[in-house]
Write a protein that holds these residues in place. Structure first.
Motif, PDB file in Angstrom:
ATOM      1  N   GLY A   1      -1.652   6.461   6.231  1.00  0.00           N
ATOM      2  CA  GLY A   1      -2.763   5.873   6.414  1.00  0.00           C
ATOM      3  C   GLY A   1      -2.699   4.699   5.402  1.00  0.00           C
ATOM      4  O   GLY A   1      -3.376   3.811   5.867  1.00  0.00           O
ATOM      5  N   ALA A   2      -2.016   4.732   4.381  1.00  0.00           N
ATOM      6  CA  ALA A   2      -1.800   3.519   3.508  1.00  0.00           C
ATOM      7  C   ALA A   2      -1.263   2.188   4.190  1.00  0.00           C
ATOM      8  O   ALA A   2      -1.855   1.112   3.943  1.00  0.00           O
ATOM      9  CB  ALA A   2      -1.019   3.884   2.242  1.00  0.00           C
TER      10      ALA A   2
ATOM     11  N   GLY B   1       0.785  -1.103  -0.011  1.00  0.00           N
ATOM     12  CA  GLY B   1       0.075  -0.009  -0.005  1.00  0.00           C
ATOM     13  C   GLY B   1       0.734   1.226   0.033  1.00  0.00           C
ATOM     14  O   GLY B   1       0.298   2.010  -0.675  1.00  0.00           O
ATOM     15  N   VAL B   2       1.949   1.301   0.846  1.00  0.00           N
ATOM     16  CA  VAL B   2       2.779   2.554   0.820  1.00  0.00           C
ATOM     17  C   VAL B   2       3.576   2.637  -0.535  1.00  0.00           C
ATOM     18  O   VAL B   2       3.597   4.034  -1.022  1.00  0.00           O
ATOM     19  CB  VAL B   2       3.782   2.286   1.991  1.00  0.00           C
ATOM     20  N   LEU B   3       3.902   1.588  -1.034  1.00  0.00           N
ATOM     21  CA  LEU B   3       4.652   1.830  -2.390  1.00  0.00           C
ATOM     22  C   LEU B   3       3.766   2.227  -3.404  1.00  0.00           C
ATOM     23  O   LEU B   3       3.942   3.023  -4.097  1.00  0.00           O
ATOM     24  CB  LEU B   3       5.438   0.362  -2.569  1.00  0.00           C
ATOM     25  N   GLU B   4       2.392   1.645  -3.282  1.00  0.00           N
ATOM     26  CA  GLU B   4       1.495   2.050  -4.557  1.00  0.00           C
ATOM     27  C   GLU B   4       1.207   3.494  -4.418  1.00  0.00           C
ATOM     28  O   GLU B   4       1.024   4.045  -5.589  1.00  0.00           O
ATOM     29  CB  GLU B   4       0.218   0.897  -4.188  1.00  0.00           C
TER      30      GLU B   4
ATOM     31  N   HIS C   1      -3.969  -0.996   4.264  1.00  0.00           N
ATOM     32  CA  HIS C   1      -3.755  -2.017   3.613  1.00  0.00           C
ATOM     33  C   HIS C   1      -3.236  -3.167   4.212  1.00  0.00           C
ATOM     34  O   HIS C   1      -3.386  -4.427   3.741  1.00  0.00           O
ATOM     35  CB  HIS C   1      -2.599  -1.643   2.209  1.00  0.00           C
ATOM     36  N   ALA C   2      -2.840  -2.941   5.347  1.00  0.00           N
ATOM     37  CA  ALA C   2      -2.471  -4.246   6.317  1.00  0.00           C
ATOM     38  C   ALA C   2      -3.867  -4.905   6.647  1.00  0.00           C
ATOM     39  O   ALA C   2      -3.990  -6.168   6.508  1.00  0.00           O
ATOM     40  CB  ALA C   2      -1.922  -3.562   7.442  1.00  0.00           C
ATOM     41  N   PHE C   3      -4.958  -4.185   7.106  1.00  0.00           N
ATOM     42  CA  PHE C   3      -6.213  -4.842   7.449  1.00  0.00           C
ATOM     43  C   PHE C   3      -6.607  -5.455   6.337  1.00  0.00           C
ATOM     44  O   PHE C   3      -7.461  -6.617   6.186  1.00  0.00           O
ATOM     45  CB  PHE C   3      -6.864  -3.585   7.915  1.00  0.00           C
TER      46      PHE C   3
ATOM     47  N   PRO D   1     -11.106   9.223   5.967  1.00  0.00           N
ATOM     48  CA  PRO D   1     -10.492  10.356   6.506  1.00  0.00           C
ATOM     49  C   PRO D   1      -9.368  10.746   5.883  1.00  0.00           C
ATOM     50  O   PRO D   1      -9.207  12.168   5.771  1.00  0.00           O
ATOM     51  CB  PRO D   1     -10.267  10.152   7.893  1.00  0.00           C
ATOM     52  N   VAL D   2      -8.456  10.045   5.415  1.00  0.00           N
ATOM     53  CA  VAL D   2      -7.380  10.249   4.744  1.00  0.00           C
ATOM     54  C   VAL D   2      -7.367  11.053   3.647  1.00  0.00           C
ATOM     55  O   VAL D   2      -6.849  12.039   3.132  1.00  0.00           O
ATOM     56  CB  VAL D   2      -6.390   9.064   4.706  1.00  0.00           C
TER      57      VAL D   2
END
Length: 319
Positions: free
Chosen positions: A84-85, A27-30, A89-91, A131-132
């Motif tokens: 937030g990502a 998610g962070v990289l995306e 994305h972890a969940f 919210p993000v």
């Protein structure tokens, strides 16, 4: 195919933490890599854009922002997305893997189970990302008065209350549930077609992820436009009420200002964003799964080799 694939289902000893770490990295990289394109998409969806803007194409919009506001402007709001990502994305992936395994019994070809798992996982993902998105998109708008994400969040909370952060939640779910259903079903279908053995193959993960993102983005585009309006609350569009609340109100406002074509503004930018974004996300996630699987296989094989070696040694001593 009704066998359980060891790579696809991950080792029995893998835990939700494994899926969460893999999903967080994906998610962070995306979002980080594709953030400038996301900024362009938000600008193109705006009902009242920069008066100097030339938004005939994604490239025109990108060049206009850089020319008048500088390259860094395309990254405004990125810190809160990165923050937030990760958990979102972890969940998301942990929930997807759990439901996918239980609904399909660990077998391939059950795309209905994949779609349902993706839909439920979206509920967790959006509870973090809505919210993000509100803060992010207000930072991305032309002539945004906010200098930092913290300032933006505080101002929204003070002037509009906590509800403002979830004003688009219903619309987001209405969009993301079909989006994720189409996304996961397309991805799994492409994998069945290109990678029937479900081996680790980066090329097929990239192609399948890109195709899934493009198809899902196109199908749900009108809802994405309405979500942007609910998040940004462009003041000039508030013709009937103090705030635009709900999907029906957002649809009506977009239609009043720009007609049917308004629901597809920024489509090219969204597809350009989603194709590489989902390709990156799936590539990173599947790569992480592969590394974990290989590591587990080595660890499982080591005791067997030691026991075989011990047995051989004992046999030679006996002789």
């Amino acid at each position: 195919m009704d066998y359980e694939d060891p790579y696809e289902s991950l080792p029995p000893t893998s835990t939700p933490t494994t899926h969460m770490l893999a999903g967080s990295a994906a998610g962070v990289l995306e979002h980080s890599v594709m953030y400038p394109v996301d900024c362009v998409k938000t600008r193109m969806q705006s009902l009242v854009p920069d008066p100097k803007a030339d938004y005939r194409s994604v490239l025109d919009a990108f060049n206009t922002i850089i020319r008048h506001e500088g390259m860094l402007r395309t990254m405004k709001g990125a810190p809160i997305v990165v923050l937030g990502a990760g958990p979102a994305h972890a969940f998301y992936f942990a929930c997807y893997e759990f439901l996918k395994k239980n609904l399909s019994g660990g077998k391939q070809g059950n795309h209905l189970a994949h779609g349902l798992a993706g839909s439920v996982a979206t509920l967790l993902h959006d509870s973090v990302m809505v919210p993000v998105d509100v803060v992010k998109q207000r930072m991305q708008m032309f002539n945004s008065p906010y200098t930092t994400c913290r300032m933006c969040a505080r101002t929204i909370l003070k002037q509009e209350g906590m509800f403002a952060f979830y004003r688009s939640y219903t619309t987001q779910l209405t969009m993301n549930i079909p989006f994720q259903s189409v996304h996961f079903m397309t991805y799994e279908f492409m994998q069945d077609w290109l990678n029937q053995g479900r081996n680790y193959n980066p090329v097929t993960h990239v192609v399948s992820g890109g195709a899934a993102g493009a198809v899902a983005a196109t199908v749900t585009m009108p809802l994405d436009v309405c979500k942007t309006l609910l998040n940004t609350q462009e003041r000039c569009t508030r013709t009937h009420a103090s705030y635009i609340n709900g999907m029906v109100s957002a649809f009506r406002t977009v239609y009043e200002f720009q007609g049917v074509r308004g629901f597809f503004k920024g489509l090219t930018a969204r597809v350009i964003f989603q194709m590489p974004a989902t390709a990156i996300s799936w590539s990173v996630y599947e790569g992480f799964k592969y590394i974990i699987t290989k590591k587990q296989s080595v660890e499982d094989a080591l005791p067997k080799r030691l026991s075989i070696g011990s047995a051989a040694s004992a046999s030679s001593h006996t002789k």
